[in-house]
Design a protein around this motif. Structure first.
Motif, short mmCIF file in Angstrom:
data_model
loop_
_atom_site.label_atom_id
_atom_site.label_comp_id
_atom_site.label_asym_id
_atom_site.label_seq_id
_atom_site.Cartn_x
_atom_site.Cartn_y
_atom_site.Cartn_z
N PRO A 190 -9.51 59.38 55.83
CA PRO A 190 -9.63 58.15 56.63
C PRO A 190 -9.17 58.38 58.07
CG PRO A 190 -7.68 58.04 55.23
CD PRO A 190 -8.44 59.27 54.81
N PHE A 191 -9.80 57.69 59.00
CA PHE A 191 -9.41 57.84 60.40
C PHE A 191 -8.28 56.88 60.77
CE2 PHE A 191 -13.01 54.90 60.47
CZ PHE A 191 -12.57 53.87 61.28
N ALA A 192 -7.97 55.93 59.90
CA ALA A 192 -6.86 55.00 60.10
C ALA A 192 -6.61 54.27 58.80
CB ALA A 192 -7.16 54.01 61.23
N THR A 193 -5.45 53.63 58.72
CA THR A 193 -5.13 52.71 57.62
C THR A 193 -5.02 51.32 58.20
OG1 THR A 193 -3.94 54.33 56.26
CG2 THR A 193 -3.33 52.03 55.97
N ILE A 194 -5.49 50.31 57.45
CA ILE A 194 -5.34 48.93 57.88
C ILE A 194 -4.69 48.12 56.76
CG2 ILE A 194 -7.71 48.30 57.19
CD1 ILE A 194 -7.75 46.46 59.71
N VAL A 195 -3.59 47.45 57.10
CA VAL A 195 -2.86 46.60 56.16
C VAL A 195 -3.32 45.17 56.39
CG1 VAL A 195 -0.58 45.92 55.31
CG2 VAL A 195 -0.90 48.16 56.38
N VAL A 196 -3.72 44.48 55.30
CA VAL A 196 -4.36 43.17 55.44
C VAL A 196 -3.61 42.12 54.62
CG1 VAL A 196 -6.53 41.92 55.26
CG2 VAL A 196 -6.58 44.40 55.63
N ALA A 230 -8.54 53.57 55.23
CA ALA A 230 -7.70 53.28 54.06
C ALA A 230 -7.22 51.84 54.19
CB ALA A 230 -6.52 54.23 53.99
N THR A 231 -7.08 51.14 53.09
CA THR A 231 -6.67 49.73 53.14
C THR A 231 -5.54 49.44 52.17
OG1 THR A 231 -8.24 48.98 51.44
CG2 THR A 231 -9.04 49.04 53.72
N LEU A 232 -4.68 48.54 52.57
CA LEU A 232 -3.65 47.99 51.68
C LEU A 232 -3.63 46.49 51.91
CD1 LEU A 232 -0.15 49.35 50.82
CD2 LEU A 232 -0.47 46.93 51.29
N ARG A 233 -3.90 45.72 50.84
CA ARG A 233 -3.79 44.27 50.91
C ARG A 233 -2.73 43.82 49.92
NH1 ARG A 233 -8.49 44.86 47.60
NH2 ARG A 233 -8.59 43.34 45.90
N ARG A 279 7.85 37.41 56.77
CA ARG A 279 8.06 38.62 57.56
C ARG A 279 8.55 39.78 56.68
NH1 ARG A 279 9.87 38.26 63.57
NH2 ARG A 279 9.08 36.28 64.32
N ASP A 280 9.45 39.47 55.76
CA ASP A 280 9.96 40.50 54.87
C ASP A 280 8.83 41.14 54.06
OD1 ASP A 280 12.26 41.80 53.24
OD2 ASP A 280 11.05 40.77 51.72
N ALA A 281 7.91 40.32 53.57
CA ALA A 281 6.78 40.85 52.80
C ALA A 281 5.90 41.73 53.68
CB ALA A 281 5.98 39.71 52.20
N TRP A 282 5.70 41.31 54.92
CA TRP A 282 4.89 42.12 55.83
C TRP A 282 5.56 43.48 56.08
CZ3 TRP A 282 0.96 44.13 57.94
CH2 TRP A 282 -0.23 43.41 58.12
N ARG A 283 6.86 43.48 56.26
CA ARG A 283 7.55 44.76 56.48
C ARG A 283 7.40 45.67 55.27
NH1 ARG A 283 11.55 41.25 58.61
NH2 ARG A 283 12.82 41.46 56.73
N ALA A 284 7.52 45.10 54.07
CA ALA A 284 7.40 45.91 52.85
C ALA A 284 6.01 46.52 52.74
CB ALA A 284 7.70 45.05 51.62
N ALA A 285 4.98 45.73 53.04
CA ALA A 285 3.61 46.23 52.96
C ALA A 285 3.35 47.31 54.00
CB ALA A 285 2.63 45.08 53.13
N PHE A 286 3.84 47.07 55.21
CA PHE A 286 3.60 48.04 56.28
C PHE A 286 4.33 49.36 56.01
CE2 PHE A 286 3.81 49.94 60.48
CZ PHE A 286 2.53 49.70 60.96
N PRO A 288 -3.28 56.65 62.20
CA PRO A 288 -2.53 55.46 62.63
C PRO A 288 -2.64 54.35 61.60
CG PRO A 288 -4.62 55.60 63.79
CD PRO A 288 -4.49 56.88 63.01
N VAL A 289 -1.67 53.44 61.63
CA VAL A 289 -1.66 52.28 60.74
C VAL A 289 -1.81 51.01 61.58
CG1 VAL A 289 -0.40 51.00 58.97
CG2 VAL A 289 -0.18 53.49 59.10
N TRP A 290 -2.83 50.24 61.27
CA TRP A 290 -3.09 48.97 61.94
C TRP A 290 -2.70 47.81 61.03
CZ3 TRP A 290 -6.56 47.73 66.37
CH2 TRP A 290 -6.75 48.83 67.20
N ALA A 291 -2.48 46.66 61.63
CA ALA A 291 -2.19 45.43 60.88
C ALA A 291 -3.35 44.47 61.03
CB ALA A 291 -0.91 44.79 61.41
N SER A 292 -3.57 43.66 60.01
CA SER A 292 -4.64 42.67 60.06
C SER A 292 -4.28 41.51 59.14
CB SER A 292 -5.98 43.29 59.62
OG SER A 292 -7.02 42.35 59.67
N GLY A 293 -4.94 40.39 59.34
CA GLY A 293 -4.66 39.27 58.45
C GLY A 293 -5.56 38.10 58.73
#
Length: 222
Positions: free
Chosen positions: A27-33, A59-62, A82-89, A100-105
């Motif tokens: 993957p060229f990046a990961t995106i957390v959703v 790559a994705t993590l939701r 916020r705590d959940a977002w930190r855990a996922a990231f 790189p890791v990006w954030a999305s939502g």
């Protein structure tokens, strides 16, 4: 070809929450959703978006926020979100190679990601908003933009022109103030979930249609 989607459990202050991770070859990046206020990570819209992101080479993590995990309808307070977002990231960052890791939502999920990024609680390479809730419906005076100016990574705003949570004129002014680090892509007639009145589309198809826009912008900033 992508590996099968992996089910995970993330530890949060409110207990474990569900997450799903998928990783294509190289993957060229990961995106957390993160999901929006009214539906969890397995809503067809998010499934469509993340599946199409994997097809694009991301790559994705939701994940679920604790209130959805426990079957409640009312969102958790900001600290818990916020705590959940930190855990996922953190989980996504631990699984990456060098990408790189990006954030999305979607809506709430994207706004909380941006608040975490503004306060350096997460350090994404950029943020993709799937309908940013700039203000409550019918209340454009209650604009939620102050923290956005403290974010110094690329931001992509994917927004329907008929979204009651964001006057396009107001959002356009915010994006202009953000300068080169912000990009706005408007979807004509799209509502808060990018639905278009009089045009029936499967939510999974709608979510999938947004993935190329996210992938293209991420590639531009590698």
């Amino acid at each position: 070809m992508a590996d099968p989607e992996e089910s995970l459990r993330l530890d949060t202050v409110k207990g474990p929450v569900s997450a799903k991770y998928a990783r294509p070859k190289s993957p060229f990046a990961t995106i957390v959703v993160a999901h929006g206020a009214g539906a969890g990570m397995d809503h067809p819209f998010l499934v469509g978006f993340t599946s199409a992101c994997v097809d694009e080479g991301l790559a994705t993590l939701r994940f679920n926020f604790p209130y959805l995990e426990s079957g409640r309808r009312s969102p958790d307070n900001e600290a818990v979100l916020r705590d959940a977002w930190r855990a996922a990231f953190e989980e996504a960052s631990a699984r990456r190679k060098k990408e790189p890791v990006w954030a999305s939502g979607k809506s709430l999920g994207g706004r909380i990601a941006s608040m975490c990024a503004a306060d350096a609680e997460i350090r994404p390479a950029g943020i993709v908003f799937l309908g940013y809730p700039l203000h409550p419906p019918g209340k454009p005076e209650r604009i939620r933009d102050e923290h956005l100016y403290r974010i110094h990574v690329p931001m992509l705003f994917l927004q329907g022109t008929s979204d009651p949570f964001a006057s396009l004129d107001l959002l356009g002014r915010v994006v202009k103030k953000l300068g080169d680090r912000a990009t706005l892509v408007a979807f004509e007639g799209g509502g808060h979930s990018f639905e278009v009145r009089g045009r029936k589309r499967d939510p999974q198809e709608v979510g999938a249609s947004l993935a190329p826009h996210a992938a293209d912008l991420i590639r531009e900033h590698l």
